[in-house]
Motif scaffolding. Structure first.
Motif, PDB file in Angstrom:
ATOM      1  N   ARG A 205       0.862  -1.189   0.000  1.00 52.95           N
ATOM      2  CA  ARG A 205       0.000   0.000   0.000  1.00 52.95           C
ATOM      3  C   ARG A 205       0.898   1.239   0.000  1.00 52.95           C
ATOM      4  O   ARG A 205       1.490   1.582   1.015  1.00 52.95           O
ATOM      5  N   PRO A 206       1.003   1.917  -1.127  1.00 53.24           N
ATOM      6  CA  PRO A 206       1.945   3.041  -1.226  1.00 53.24           C
ATOM      7  C   PRO A 206       1.444   4.301  -0.527  1.00 53.24           C
ATOM      8  O   PRO A 206       0.253   4.505  -0.337  1.00 53.24           O
ATOM      9  N   GLN A 207       2.399   5.123  -0.166  1.00 50.95           N
ATOM     10  CA  GLN A 207       2.129   6.459   0.362  1.00 50.95           C
ATOM     11  C   GLN A 207       2.205   7.421  -0.819  1.00 50.95           C
ATOM     12  O   GLN A 207       3.085   7.293  -1.665  1.00 50.95           O
ATOM     13  N   THR A 208       1.301   8.384  -0.879  1.00 49.76           N
ATOM     14  CA  THR A 208       1.191   9.268  -2.035  1.00 49.76           C
ATOM     15  C   THR A 208       1.542  10.696  -1.644  1.00 49.76           C
ATOM     16  O   THR A 208       1.113  11.188  -0.601  1.00 49.76           O
ATOM     17  N   LEU A 209       2.311  11.343  -2.502  1.00 47.89           N
ATOM     18  CA  LEU A 209       2.622  12.764  -2.341  1.00 47.89           C
ATOM     19  C   LEU A 209       2.130  13.481  -3.589  1.00 47.89           C
ATOM     20  O   LEU A 209       2.479  13.114  -4.711  1.00 47.89           O
ATOM     21  N   ARG A 210       1.307  14.503  -3.393  1.00 45.47           N
ATOM     22  CA  ARG A 210       0.824  15.341  -4.491  1.00 45.47           C
ATOM     23  C   ARG A 210       1.209  16.782  -4.191  1.00 45.47           C
ATOM     24  O   ARG A 210       0.965  17.283  -3.103  1.00 45.47           O
ATOM     25  N   VAL A 211       1.779  17.433  -5.195  1.00 44.47           N
ATOM     26  CA  VAL A 211       2.173  18.836  -5.061  1.00 44.47           C
ATOM     27  C   VAL A 211       1.561  19.601  -6.231  1.00 44.47           C
ATOM     28  O   VAL A 211       1.634  19.158  -7.376  1.00 44.47           O
ATOM     29  N   VAL A 212       0.967  20.741  -5.918  1.00 41.15           N
ATOM     30  CA  VAL A 212       0.394  21.612  -6.942  1.00 41.15           C
ATOM     31  C   VAL A 212       1.045  22.979  -6.796  1.00 41.15           C
ATOM     32  O   VAL A 212       1.089  23.542  -5.699  1.00 41.15           O
ATOM     33  N   VAL A 213       1.542  23.503  -7.917  1.00 37.38           N
ATOM     34  CA  VAL A 213       2.133  24.837  -7.946  1.00 37.38           C
ATOM     35  C   VAL A 213       1.270  25.689  -8.858  1.00 37.38           C
ATOM     36  O   VAL A 213       1.022  25.327 -10.009  1.00 37.38           O
ATOM     37  N   ARG A 214       0.802  26.830  -8.343  1.00 39.20           N
ATOM     38  CA  ARG A 214      -0.048  27.712  -9.152  1.00 39.20           C
ATOM     39  C   ARG A 214       0.353  29.151  -8.954  1.00 39.20           C
ATOM     40  O   ARG A 214       1.017  29.502  -7.975  1.00 39.20           O
TER      41      ARG A 214
ATOM     42  N   VAL B 295       2.405  27.049  -3.415  1.00 40.49           N
ATOM     43  CA  VAL B 295       2.743  25.634  -3.490  1.00 40.49           C
ATOM     44  C   VAL B 295       1.938  24.904  -2.411  1.00 40.49           C
ATOM     45  O   VAL B 295       2.036  25.238  -1.231  1.00 40.49           O
ATOM     46  N   ASP B 296       1.116  23.936  -2.845  1.00 45.66           N
ATOM     47  CA  ASP B 296       0.332  23.100  -1.941  1.00 45.66           C
ATOM     48  C   ASP B 296       0.870  21.677  -2.026  1.00 45.66           C
ATOM     49  O   ASP B 296       1.107  21.174  -3.128  1.00 45.66           O
ATOM     50  N   ALA B 297       1.033  21.022  -0.893  1.00 46.81           N
ATOM     51  CA  ALA B 297       1.483  19.635  -0.870  1.00 46.81           C
ATOM     52  C   ALA B 297       0.558  18.823   0.038  1.00 46.81           C
ATOM     53  O   ALA B 297       0.146  19.290   1.096  1.00 46.81           O
ATOM     54  N   VAL B 298       0.239  17.601  -0.417  1.00 50.55           N
ATOM     55  CA  VAL B 298      -0.593  16.681   0.349  1.00 50.55           C
ATOM     56  C   VAL B 298       0.141  15.347   0.398  1.00 50.55           C
ATOM     57  O   VAL B 298       0.504  14.797  -0.644  1.00 50.55           O
ATOM     58  N   PHE B 299       0.374  14.838   1.607  1.00 46.87           N
ATOM     59  CA  PHE B 299       1.010  13.540   1.793  1.00 46.87           C
ATOM     60  C   PHE B 299      -0.037  12.628   2.408  1.00 46.87           C
ATOM     61  O   PHE B 299      -0.554  12.902   3.490  1.00 46.87           O
ATOM     62  N   ILE B 300      -0.357  11.530   1.711  1.00 45.50           N
ATOM     63  CA  ILE B 300      -1.446  10.649   2.118  1.00 45.50           C
ATOM     64  C   ILE B 300      -0.868   9.303   2.555  1.00 45.50           C
ATOM     65  O   ILE B 300      -0.161   8.642   1.788  1.00 45.50           O
ATOM     66  N   LEU B 301      -1.192   8.921   3.796  1.00 46.71           N
ATOM     67  CA  LEU B 301      -0.792   7.621   4.344  1.00 46.71           C
ATOM     68  C   LEU B 301      -2.020   6.720   4.408  1.00 46.71           C
ATOM     69  O   LEU B 301      -3.055   7.122   4.940  1.00 46.71           O
TER      70      LEU B 301
END
Length: 193
Positions: A148-157, A165-171
């Motif tokens: 089950r991977p951990q996900t990192l999403r980053v959005v730059v606008r 810069v927004d970052a979301v780290f999902i466990l």
């Protein structure tokens, strides 16, 4: 120097007030108002090298201008990444989501995305997917062996003349990550370096 102890250095007292750090969201405006309201010739002792005419006034103006330039070039003093950190979920019971955002007023969004993608690679993520048109970065890592991977999403606008810069780290449920509050901040802060 003291003749009895040649290694001892003489400590000179400071003659002028100095500024360590201002950590307030409106530090630049407060400093401008304070400088405008005070006459520095009354506060600072007179220097024997300067005359009472324009030299002292020019030194005061130069000092104020340099101080304002330094403070205005460091927006991170007003806000820190930790001020914008949020987490939700119950560790080990439900999935946990860690969010953080920062605004960089003088960084172009494409430059910020490039810096963030390099920081993500430096953190050890592999399979980094970057979409420059959308300003997004998505990656996963699997460090537990559970599949089950951990996900990192980053959005730059674009935000004004700079970037947000927004970052979301999902466990996923059943996983914890030590130091998870600092890791997204290192990625987001890379946009301003």
């Amino acid at each position: 120097m003291n003749s009895a102890n040649p290694n001892q250095q003489k400590v000179l007292p400071l003659r002028r007030p100095f500024l360590l750090q201002l950590q307030h969201p409106h530090a630049n405006e407060m400093l401008r108002q304070a400088m405008a309201s005070m006459d520095l010739r009354r506060v600072w002792p007179k220097s024997p090298r300067l005359t009472q005419t324009g030299d002292e006034s020019m030194l005061t103006r130069t000092t104020c201008a340099v101080t304002l330039m330094v403070l205005s070039s460091m927006p991170a003093l007003a806000d820190s990444c930790a001020d914008h950190y949020q987490s939700s979920g119950v560790p080990l019971v439900t999935g946990a989501t860690h969010k953080v955002w920062m605004i960089f007023p003088s960084v172009n969004p494409s430059v910020a995305l490039d810096r963030v993608s390099r920081a993500v690679l430096a953190e050890g993520f592999v399979g980094v997917n970057v979409d420059k048109n959308l300003g997004t970065l998505t990656t996963q890592q699997e460090t537990t062996g559970s599949g089950r991977p951990q996900t990192l999403r980053v959005v730059v606008r674009k935000e004004g003349r700079g970037s947000r810069v927004d970052a979301v780290f999902i466990l996923p449920p059943g996983q914890v990550a030590p130091g998870v509050s600092n890791n997204p901040c290192r990625v987001v802060d890379a946009a301003g370096q």
